[in-house]
Motif scaffolding. Structure first.
Motif: not given
Lengths: 331, 289
Positions: B22-36, B270-275
């Motif tokens: 969940l933490l990994g998904a959260l980090i990646v999700g935030v990164a995607v939203v911020v990037a967009l 780390m987030g991507i790897n956890l995911l």
């Protein structure tokens, strides 16, 4: 083209399949299947029965080469067809069912989408029409709630149900020839009986030519009009099923029949019949009878060319012995 | 409250692993939203220099200013804004690389694995060649020849990072190709292209998704490394690697300029790897049904 009994749906003459230099899996196989007829190929593992069916479909694995006098489907020689023309026949006019219902369906798709795909490919039909056809056929092969099954994945179905789905899928495009390679071997006995009954019923209703491959003489007795007994890549005995069961003429067939326990005639303290030895490995150029090392009637001349004997009524066998001679009791 | 939720939904996964996913998904999700949404969420123009406002410390240190939450860099540019734009660069590089190398690697792997023989020999040879290529040296040469830009970095990484895709696609295709449903599809008149794309690919895609996450993390790290060496994204684009490179002269007096992009890089990778690990476990369990 008419479909009289004289005009077989499938006619194979002198089919040979080799795997490289070392193995000849099928050696001069001939057979024919008429409309509404069930022709069983029976034999033990490795005798070339499955390879025969794959050769007819031109689906042999890499490294295998086939040659034949002809492989005619409704008079049209399949040997001369391009891969594209052959692909157009497969699943359309010639359908095939495999042994393992557990792995013959793609786990990534629903039953409905796999069934519909065949129909869409060959009939250029839309998804809705294909799905309707799939539901109709599922009902026909005795699947309850076909509408629900269409949306399910293979892992949600039992083995018997999956084999019914495979049969329905084979029938999507109204095939004229159905090749079933050990369709009941992987199923448990009660389900086997149901599937065989279903195949028989469908065959009669649709007038299918059914080429049934099995190692089970019980299945042959129940289903076949004609039977070809294969041994080491050759048809050693062929004829109407009733005649072959009543009076087997080849020592191998007699041996096979002696292995079956029959209630009433087999006594508990007597061992069942068995055939000693193993199927030999046959390389191209092998001469003589492939069964001679295991045969009780073998003679030195069995290492030479083997004649094809006719017992009448289309019942033939490949042995130096005359039909009457083999009927003597004991092997 | 928490117990009743868990009981209702029936989670049976070990909680630690589940939280990690969940933490990994959260980090990646935030990164995607911020990037967009980067242009809309930045507090300042990330390229605007103000030499009077150089090296302002972030908010948790003395001398910070409320309008620069993460302080400013050596040219007075807002560090938070640059970090947000850097997310964009990292994610862009990661996605582009995965798409491009995925296309190359999966195509090669499926062809080699399915057809075997000469085709497989060729694919294995290409994989071996690729593994023998020193990535940084190739990037150096390419930059020397055509100059550095975002496109060049994406292309270089995309054309070089396909080996793991090819290896995994090849072995998984080999496992699938002998299964009966492939034979059944052939017997139903399916074309070769159909068999490769519709029968084989969907059954190996789970494994490829896991590779994709690993490759994405690797690509992001490599881009940072290349940019740090001056071979990647050219200034003034705010790549995290470039930010670290530019900050290294000031790290003794203003350590945050190097720590902030470093931590961002660490957290995202780390987030991507956890995911990826989580997906592997989840999908792996799914496959065993």
């Amino acid at each position: 083209m008419t479909n009289s009994a004289a005009d077989p749906v499938l006619s194979v003459a002198d089919l040979r399949v080799t795997f490289g230099e070392r193995t000849e899996a099928v050696r001069g196989m001939s057979l024919s299947v008429a409309r509404g007829e069930t022709h069983c190929i029976v034999g033990e593992s490795g005798c070339g029965k499955s390879v025969t069916s794959l050769a007819v479909m031109n689906l042999l694995p890499r490294g295998a080469a086939r040659s034949a006098g002809h492989i005619r489907f409704h008079g049209r020689d399949l040997m001369g067809l391009s891969e594209r023309e052959m692909a157009r026949l497969r699943g359309d006019k010639i359908a095939m069912i495999f042994q393992e219902p557990m792995t013959s369906l793609n786990p990534a798709y629903t039953i409905g989408s796999q069934m519909a795909e065949v129909f869409e490919r060959h009939r250029r039909a839309g998804r809705r029409a294909a799905m309707d056809r799939a539901a109709e056929l599922l009902a026909r092969v005795g699947v309850t709630a076909p509408g629900m099954r269409l949306g399910q994945y293979p892992h949600q179905l039992s083995g018997g149900l999956r084999q019914r789905v495979m049969i329905a899928m084979a029938l999507m495009c109204d095939p004229e020839l159905l090749i079933a390679d050990e369709p009941t071997t992987a199923l448990d006995v009660t389900v086997q009986a149901q599937i065989l009954r279903l195949l028989q019923k469908l065959q009669q209703e649709l007038g299918l030519a059914l080429l049934l491959i099995t190692h089970d003489l019980g299945v042959v007795a129940r289903m076949a009009q004609r039977v070809s007994v294969m041994y080491a890549g050759q048809v050693v005995e062929s004829g109407p099923a009733a005649a072959v069961f009543a009076a087997p003429t080849h020592p191998y067939t007699r041996g096979l029949l002696a292995c079956i326990p029959v209630p009433g005639t087999v006594r508990r303290d007597e061992p069942l019949g068995s055939i000693p030895g193993m199927v030999p490995r046959i390389a191209p150029g092998f001469i003589g009878c492939g069964f001679r090392d295991r045969c009780g009637s073998a003679m030195p001349e069995c290492a030479g060319a083997v004649p094809l004997r006719d017992a009448g009524g289309g019942h033939t066998h490949l042995c130096r012995l005359l039909p009457d001679a083999t009927r003597a009791p004991g092997a | 409250m928490f117990v009743s939720t868990a009981a209702r939904t029936g989670w049976r996964l070990p909680p630690v692993r589940h939280l990690a996913t969940l933490l990994g998904a959260l980090i990646v999700g935030v990164a995607v939203v911020v990037a967009l949404l980067a242009p809309y969420v930045v507090p300042h123009d990330p390229f605007l220099q103000d030499l009077n406002q150089r090296l302002i410390p972030p908010m948790w240190m003395d001398g910070s200013q409320p309008e620069h939450l993460l302080g400013t860099d050596q040219l007075g540019r807002d560090y938070l804004s640059r970090l947000i734009y850097g997310t964009r660069i990292s994610m862009l590089i990661g996605v582009m690389t995965v798409v491009m190398s995925g296309l190359i690697g999966i195509t090669l792997g499926i062809l080699g694995g399915f057809y075997g023989g000469r085709m497989d020999d060729l694919v294995m040879f290409l994989i071996t060649c690729r593994l023998a290529i020193p990535l940084i040296l190739v990037a150096l040469t390419v930059v020397a020849l055509v100059g550095s830009s975002l496109t060049v970095v994406s292309l270089t990484l995309g054309l070089l990072l396909w080996d793991r895709f090819a290896v995994v696609a090849r072995t998984t295709t080999m496992q699938v190709r002998t299964l009966d449903y492939i034979a059944a599809a052939k017997a139903a008149g399916a074309s070769r292209l159909h068999i490769l794309l519709r029968e084989v690919l969907p059954n190996i895609v789970v494994h490829l998704i896991v590779v994709a996450t690993l490759e994405m993390a690797l690509a992001i790290l490599l881009e940072a490394a290349l940019s740090f060496l001056g071979l990647g994204v050219p200034p003034p684009l705010p790549s995290w690697g470039l930010m670290i490179a530019e900050a290294k002269d000031y790290m003794f007096f203003s350590p945050w300029v190097i720590m902030i992009p470093g931590i961002a890089l660490f957290v995202l990778v780390m987030g991507i790897n956890l995911l990826g690990d989580g997906l592997r476990d989840l999908l792996g369990a799914d496959l065993k049904r």
